[in-house]
Design a protein around this motif. Structure first.
Motif, PDB file in Angstrom:
ATOM      1  N   SER A 208       0.710  -1.189   0.048  1.00 41.53           N
ATOM      2  CA  SER A 208      -0.156   0.069   0.051  1.00 41.53           C
ATOM      3  C   SER A 208       0.793   1.142   0.116  1.00 41.53           C
ATOM      4  CB  SER A 208      -0.800  -0.046   1.180  1.00 41.53           C
ATOM      5  OG  SER A 208      -0.155  -0.025   2.375  1.00 41.53           O
ATOM      6  N   THR A 209       2.123   1.134   0.470  1.00 40.83           N
ATOM      7  CA  THR A 209       3.081   2.283   0.284  1.00 40.83           C
ATOM      8  C   THR A 209       3.626   2.580  -1.031  1.00 40.83           C
ATOM      9  OG1 THR A 209       4.928   1.058   1.076  1.00 40.83           O
ATOM     10  CG2 THR A 209       3.504   2.114   2.858  1.00 40.83           C
ATOM     11  N   SER A 210       3.407   1.404  -1.812  1.00 43.94           N
ATOM     12  CA  SER A 210       4.044   1.751  -3.436  1.00 43.94           C
ATOM     13  C   SER A 210       2.930   2.149  -4.230  1.00 43.94           C
ATOM     14  CB  SER A 210       4.576   0.194  -3.684  1.00 43.94           C
ATOM     15  OG  SER A 210       5.177   0.241  -5.134  1.00 43.94           O
ATOM     16  N   LYS A 211       2.797   3.464  -4.531  1.00 37.93           N
ATOM     17  CA  LYS A 211       1.792   3.874  -5.423  1.00 37.93           C
ATOM     18  C   LYS A 211       2.158   3.501  -6.841  1.00 37.93           C
ATOM     19  CE  LYS A 211       0.002   6.174  -2.117  1.00 37.93           C
ATOM     20  NZ  LYS A 211      -0.947   5.493  -1.354  1.00 37.93           N
ATOM     21  N   THR A 212       3.222   3.142  -7.325  1.00 38.34           N
ATOM     22  CA  THR A 212       3.415   2.612  -8.648  1.00 38.34           C
ATOM     23  C   THR A 212       2.947   1.239  -8.868  1.00 38.34           C
ATOM     24  OG1 THR A 212       5.452   3.990  -8.831  1.00 38.34           O
ATOM     25  CG2 THR A 212       5.360   2.179 -10.492  1.00 38.34           C
ATOM     26  N   ASN A 213       3.436   0.164  -7.678  1.00 38.70           N
ATOM     27  CA  ASN A 213       2.800  -0.879  -7.966  1.00 38.70           C
ATOM     28  C   ASN A 213       1.250  -0.996  -7.647  1.00 38.70           C
ATOM     29  OD1 ASN A 213       5.374  -2.217  -8.021  1.00 38.70           O
ATOM     30  ND2 ASN A 213       5.247  -2.601  -5.861  1.00 38.70           N
ATOM     31  N   LEU A 214       0.618  -0.147  -6.979  1.00 39.40           N
ATOM     32  CA  LEU A 214      -0.722  -0.081  -7.007  1.00 39.40           C
ATOM     33  C   LEU A 214      -1.435   0.098  -8.346  1.00 39.40           C
ATOM     34  CD1 LEU A 214      -1.718   1.530  -3.583  1.00 39.40           C
ATOM     35  CD2 LEU A 214      -2.051  -0.758  -4.200  1.00 39.40           C
ATOM     36  N   LEU A 215      -0.764   1.071  -8.933  1.00 38.44           N
ATOM     37  CA  LEU A 215      -1.420   1.354 -10.332  1.00 38.44           C
ATOM     38  C   LEU A 215      -1.398   0.166 -11.431  1.00 38.44           C
ATOM     39  CD1 LEU A 215       0.217   5.061 -11.046  1.00 38.44           C
ATOM     40  CD2 LEU A 215      -1.981   4.323 -10.511  1.00 38.44           C
ATOM     41  N   GLU A 216      -0.222  -0.660 -11.241  1.00 33.72           N
ATOM     42  CA  GLU A 216      -0.020  -1.703 -11.955  1.00 33.72           C
ATOM     43  C   GLU A 216      -1.195  -2.838 -11.726  1.00 33.72           C
ATOM     44  OE1 GLU A 216       2.918  -5.570 -12.399  1.00 33.72           O
ATOM     45  OE2 GLU A 216       3.435  -3.600 -11.712  1.00 33.72           O
ATOM     46  N   TYR A 217      -1.336  -3.174 -10.283  1.00 33.96           N
ATOM     47  CA  TYR A 217      -2.380  -3.984  -9.995  1.00 33.96           C
ATOM     48  C   TYR A 217      -3.965  -3.450 -10.096  1.00 33.96           C
ATOM     49  CZ  TYR A 217       1.426  -6.458  -7.855  1.00 33.96           C
ATOM     50  OH  TYR A 217       2.405  -7.303  -7.655  1.00 33.96           O
ATOM     51  N   ASN A 218      -4.019  -2.181 -10.078  1.00 29.21           N
ATOM     52  CA  ASN A 218      -5.322  -1.541 -10.439  1.00 29.21           C
ATOM     53  C   ASN A 218      -5.774  -1.737 -11.775  1.00 29.21           C
ATOM     54  OD1 ASN A 218      -5.997  -0.856  -7.709  1.00 29.21           O
ATOM     55  ND2 ASN A 218      -5.130   1.064  -7.774  1.00 29.21           N
ATOM     56  N   PHE A 219      -4.847  -1.513 -12.705  1.00 26.60           N
ATOM     57  CA  PHE A 219      -5.004  -1.770 -14.170  1.00 26.60           C
ATOM     58  C   PHE A 219      -5.381  -3.122 -14.549  1.00 26.60           C
ATOM     59  CE2 PHE A 219      -3.380  -2.937 -18.314  1.00 26.60           C
ATOM     60  CZ  PHE A 219      -3.958  -1.978 -19.124  1.00 26.60           C
ATOM     61  N   ALA A 220      -4.812  -4.056 -13.641  1.00 26.52           N
ATOM     62  CA  ALA A 220      -5.200  -5.644 -13.731  1.00 26.52           C
ATOM     63  C   ALA A 220      -6.616  -5.795 -13.251  1.00 26.52           C
ATOM     64  CB  ALA A 220      -4.121  -6.662 -12.980  1.00 26.52           C
ATOM     65  N   VAL A 221      -7.175  -5.026 -12.563  1.00 26.32           N
ATOM     66  CA  VAL A 221      -8.533  -5.294 -12.101  1.00 26.32           C
ATOM     67  C   VAL A 221      -9.370  -4.843 -13.206  1.00 26.32           C
ATOM     68  CG1 VAL A 221     -10.524  -4.418 -10.591  1.00 26.32           C
ATOM     69  CG2 VAL A 221      -8.092  -5.045  -9.557  1.00 26.32           C
ATOM     70  N   TYR A 222      -9.214  -3.680 -13.897  1.00 25.16           N
ATOM     71  CA  TYR A 222      -9.870  -3.417 -14.997  1.00 25.16           C
ATOM     72  C   TYR A 222      -9.657  -4.432 -16.286  1.00 25.16           C
ATOM     73  CZ  TYR A 222     -10.818   0.929 -12.625  1.00 25.16           C
ATOM     74  OH  TYR A 222     -11.109   1.964 -11.756  1.00 25.16           O
ATOM     75  N   ARG A 223      -8.408  -4.889 -16.639  1.00 25.88           N
ATOM     76  CA  ARG A 223      -8.052  -5.597 -17.784  1.00 25.88           C
ATOM     77  C   ARG A 223      -8.383  -6.813 -17.633  1.00 25.88           C
ATOM     78  NH1 ARG A 223      -7.784  -6.523 -22.394  1.00 25.88           N
ATOM     79  NH2 ARG A 223      -5.616  -6.744 -23.646  1.00 25.88           N
ATOM     80  N   GLN A 224      -8.222  -7.626 -16.520  1.00 23.56           N
ATOM     81  CA  GLN A 224      -8.457  -9.012 -16.249  1.00 23.56           C
ATOM     82  C   GLN A 224      -9.738  -9.525 -15.615  1.00 23.56           C
ATOM     83  OE1 GLN A 224      -4.750 -11.154 -14.663  1.00 23.56           O
ATOM     84  NE2 GLN A 224      -3.765  -9.346 -15.095  1.00 23.56           N
ATOM     85  N   PHE A 225      -9.985  -8.878 -14.363  1.00 23.70           N
ATOM     86  CA  PHE A 225     -11.191  -9.065 -13.713  1.00 23.70           C
ATOM     87  C   PHE A 225     -12.508  -8.650 -14.505  1.00 23.70           C
ATOM     88  CE2 PHE A 225     -14.531  -7.687 -10.654  1.00 23.70           C
ATOM     89  CZ  PHE A 225     -14.859  -8.881 -10.103  1.00 23.70           C
TER      90      PHE A 225
END
Length: 255
Positions: A208-225
């Protein structure tokens, strides 16, 4: 009010510093009809050893995994063994206030809600208050949740009689957000208990302290989920960023 069984799902991985206090925060609940399902994701530290003495409490079950498989697998293992009418989630480094379950179950029964959550306070790695409270919309819609996860995983509870057991997504991160989206897609609106009932720990090395990583995983929610195209996923990410930077800060209050 009735007092049905609440199944508390706690995945653990190298949580030796925190797991004892986390378990105790459930044991200290004013609402006592609960079970804890602890699933250890092949920790390399003393987490399983620390958990063992708690197993004298027959309400606590422990399932150690031999291979590190991620929190989704750990939570699904717990879910498969859960017997409660209600499913609640708590991470291994977070804490509940003593009245958390009592107030939340009463709130759900009073308002006839199959799902709810609450506000929560932030603390640092050592458990010191950061004097910040995270709130949420009083009538949270699917559209609002689509662009921002307002539901703290440590606060969410849902009714198994209404939803059945909802499997955790196989996507390795942001599983809680996908879980709540699945719920809101069915009920359209959700109400929080309008007070803080839990403490979320901000760890120095946490995702949660890594904003760059969060963006990657949030993108995966839209793209994959959601199975959106790359272009539409980027459009959704623009909405997500706007919500995070402009709207969500209004829900952070002094604790």
């Amino acid at each position: 009010m009735e007092n049905p069984l609440v199944s508390v799902i706690i995945p653990t991985f190298n949580a030796e510093k925190y797991i004892s206090d986390t378990i105790k925060s459930v044991q200290n609940q004013s609402y006592q009809n609960w079970e804890i399902l602890l699933v250890d994701d092949a920790s390399s530290d003393e987490t399983p050893k620390i958990i063992t003495p708690f197993l004298t409490d027959k309400r606590i079950q422990f399932y150690p995994l031999k291979i590190n498989s991620g929190t989704g697998v750990a939570r699904n293992t717990a879910l498969a063994n859960a017997k409660g009418k209600y499913i609640a989630f708590l991470d291994a480094d977070d804490l509940w206030r003593p009245e958390k379950l009592e107030k939340q179950i009463d709130f759900m029964q009073l308002h006839k809600l199959p799902f709810t959550f609450s506000f929560y306070d932030l603390m640092d790695e050592s458990g010191n208050s950061l004097q910040k409270r995270v709130e949420a919309p009083r009538n949270l819609s699917y559209r609002q949740l689509f662009f921002c996860n307002y539901v703290g995983n440590l606060t969410g509870i849902y009714d198994v009689d209404y939803f059945g057991k909802i499997p955790i997504s196989g996507i390795r991160k942001r599983q809680d957000w996908m879980h709540w989206l699945t719920i809101l897609k069915k009920i359209k609106k959700a109400k929080p208990v309008p007070e803080s009932l839990a403490f979320y720990r901000i760890r120095d090395n946490s995702l949660s302290t890594s904003k760059t990583n969060l963006l990657e995983y949030n993108f995966a929610v839209y793209r994959q989920f959601h199975s959106f195209s790359w272009f539409y996923s980027m459009f959704c990410m623009a909405g997500f960023l706007f919500t995070q930077l402009v709207i969500k800060p209004f829900y952070y209050k002094r604790g």
